[in-house]
Scaffold this motif. Structure first.
Motif, short mmCIF file in Angstrom:
data_model
loop_
_atom_site.label_atom_id
_atom_site.label_comp_id
_atom_site.label_asym_id
_atom_site.label_seq_id
_atom_site.Cartn_x
_atom_site.Cartn_y
_atom_site.Cartn_z
N SER A 124 0.79 -1.07 0.02
CA SER A 124 0.06 -0.03 0.11
C SER A 124 0.90 1.26 -0.12
CB SER A 124 -0.91 0.09 1.26
OG SER A 124 -1.82 -1.26 1.14
N SER A 178 -4.61 -3.18 -3.99
CA SER A 178 -5.60 -2.73 -3.08
C SER A 178 -6.20 -3.75 -2.27
CB SER A 178 -6.56 -1.86 -3.82
OG SER A 178 -7.66 -1.32 -2.87
N ASN A 195 0.00 7.69 0.40
CA ASN A 195 -0.38 6.31 0.24
C ASN A 195 0.18 5.52 1.65
OD1 ASN A 195 -1.47 5.31 -2.35
ND2 ASN A 195 -0.18 6.77 -2.88
N LYS A 219 -2.60 5.84 3.66
CA LYS A 219 -3.54 4.61 3.41
C LYS A 219 -3.17 3.36 3.93
CE LYS A 219 -6.40 6.90 0.80
NZ LYS A 219 -7.91 6.79 1.16
N ASN A 270 -5.15 0.75 6.36
CA ASN A 270 -5.31 -0.65 6.22
C ASN A 270 -5.09 -1.40 7.81
OD1 ASN A 270 -6.10 -0.57 3.74
ND2 ASN A 270 -4.22 -1.03 3.06
N ASP A 300 -11.43 5.56 -1.16
CA ASP A 300 -11.30 5.51 0.26
C ASP A 300 -11.77 4.05 0.92
OD1 ASP A 300 -9.65 7.50 0.13
OD2 ASP A 300 -10.99 8.94 1.38
N TYR A 355 -9.98 0.69 1.21
CA TYR A 355 -8.85 0.44 2.14
C TYR A 355 -9.25 -0.04 3.49
CZ TYR A 355 -5.71 3.18 -1.33
OH TYR A 355 -5.07 3.28 -2.28
#
Length: 324
Positions: free
Chosen positions: A165, A199, A263, A266, A270, A319, A322
Motif C-alpha cells: 500500500s 488494493s 499512500n 493509506k 489498512n 477510500d 482500504y
C-alpha cells in the motif's frame, strides 16, 4: 507462533467452502477471482509510438521504476506471502494467500512483458543489473525480507501492507502520470490492474493484522503499534532517497513524495492505525489521480482488442477500498 503446527494424530482435513469461519476470507476470494487477469491478454505494443517520443531520461525513468517494481513483486511472490501463510488461522486464509502469492508472480511477469515490448535485450539486462546494484532498492529488499524470515506474525503482516500500500507507489507514479496525460495508456492499463490487485491485498492482510492486534493485551498492542511507526519512518527515509535518485533529473521528486506520504497514510489505515503524514488526496497531483480514475475501455478477451479487460473492468480507487 504458527497456529497450524503438524499433528500426526489428527485427521487431515479437506477445505470446506460451505463452512467458513471468517467471511472476509470468502469475500476476498470472490473479489480476487472476479478480477483475475493475465499480462498475455494486454497490448503494450500499442504504446510504441508514444515510447518513441519520450526523451532518453524519460525512458530510463520508466525502465528503472518498473525494474524496482519487479523486485518488490518478486519479494512478495517468493517470500512475503509464503511466510505470512505459515501463521494462517484457517484453510480459507491459506487459499486466499495462495491466490495473492500467484498474482504477485503475474505482476512481476507483467513488467517483463513491458520490457520485451519496448526494450532491447541489452537494455533489459541493464535494468536488472541496476536493480541488483541500487543501494536503496537493496536496502528495502533486505529490510523487508529479514522481517519476513525472522519477525512475528503481526510484524510480517504490517510489513506486507507497507509494501503493498505504500512502497509500490514511487514506481506507480510514473505510468499513472503519463496516463493522466493520455500517454503510454496501454502500459498504464497493466499498472492499473496491478494497482487494483494490490488494493485488495493491502486491505485483506491489514484486516488480518487488526484481528491479531486486538487479541493482545493493551500494553503489547502499543509495542506493536510503535514498531509499525518506526518501520514506516525507516522505510520512508529510504524511499525518499530512492525517489530523489529516480526523479530529480525530470523534476518530479516533490510531487512523488507527496504521493508517497498519501499512500503511507493509506497503509496505516489498512492496519487500523492513525495517519502519520498531513498529506491528503487534495495534495496529490490531480493528473496522477486522473490516471488512477480514468475509465478503461473493454477488450475482447479472446482477440486482445482494445486496452481494457473484459473479465472485470478496472475500477477507480476509493477510500473505502482500504477498509472492510
Amino acid at each position: 507462533m504458527n497456529t497450524r503446527e503438524y499433528d500426526a494424530s489428527a485427521s487431515y482435513k479437506s477445505i470446506n467452502w460451505n463452512v467458513v469461519e471468517d467471511m472476509v476470507d470468502k469475500l476476498t476470494w470472490e473479489k480476487l477471482t472476479s478480477q483475475f487477469w493475465l499480462d498475455t491478454r494486454m497490448v503494450p505494443s500499442n504504446d510504441k509510438a508514444d515510447w518513441s517520443k519520450l526523451t532518453d531520461a524519460e525512458k530510463t525513468l520508466y525502465n528503472k521504476v518498473f525494474g524496482g517494481l519487479t523486485m518488490l513483486d518478486t519479494l512478495q511472490g517468493e517470500d512475503g506471502n509464503a511466510e505470512i501463510m505459515k501463521d494462517a488461522r484457517t484453510q480459507h486464509e491459506i487459499a486466499v494467500l495462495t491466490n495473492i502469492q500467484f498474482m504477485e508472480q503475474v505482476h512481476a511477469k507483467s513488467y517483463s512483458t513491458i520490457f520485451s515490448t519496448l526494450c532491447s535485450p541489452a537494455e533489459i539486462s541493464e535494468i536488472f543489473r541496476w536493480t541488483e546494484e541500487n543501494e536503496y532498492l537493496q536496502y528495502k529488499g533486505h529490510r523487508i525480507r529479514e522481517i519476513y524470515l525472522n519477525g512475528t506474525p503481526l510484524q510480517k503482516k504490517a510489513t506486507s501492507v507497507m509494501l503493498e500500500s505504500f512502497l509500490f507507489y514511487s514506481g506507480f507514479y510514473t505510468p499513472l502520470r503519463y496516463m493522466g496525460n493520455g500517454k503510454m495508456v496501454n502500459v498504464a492499463e497493466i499498472i492499473r490492474l496491478i494497482l487494483r490487485d494490490e488494493s485488495v491485498h493491502g486491505t485483506y492482510i491489514g484486516y488480518k493484522f487488526r484481528v491479531g492486534l486486538e487479541e493482545l493485551p493493551e500494553d503489547e498492542q502499543q509495542e506493536v503499534i510503535d514498531w509499525v511507526y518506526d518501520l514506516l519512518l525507516d522505510l520512508y527515509r529510504n524511499e525518499s532517497r530512492y525517489t530523489e535518485e529516480l526523479y530529480d533529473e525530470i523534476g518530479w521528486t516533490e510531487s512523488v513524495k507527496v504521493f508517497l506520504k498519501y499512500n503511507a497514510n493509506k497503509a496505516l489505515m489498512n492496519l487500523g492505525l492513525d495517519p502519520f503524514f498531513s498529506e491528503t488526496v487534495e495534495d496529490v497531483d490531480p493528473i496522477v489521480m486522473n490516471g488512477i480514475s480514468t475509465t478503461t475501455s473493454n477488450m475482447d478477451f479472446f482477440s486482445s482488442v482494445g486496452n481494457g479487460y473484459l473479465l472485470s473492468d478496472v475500477e477507480a480507487m476509493k477510500d473505502e477500498d482500504y477498509a472492510y
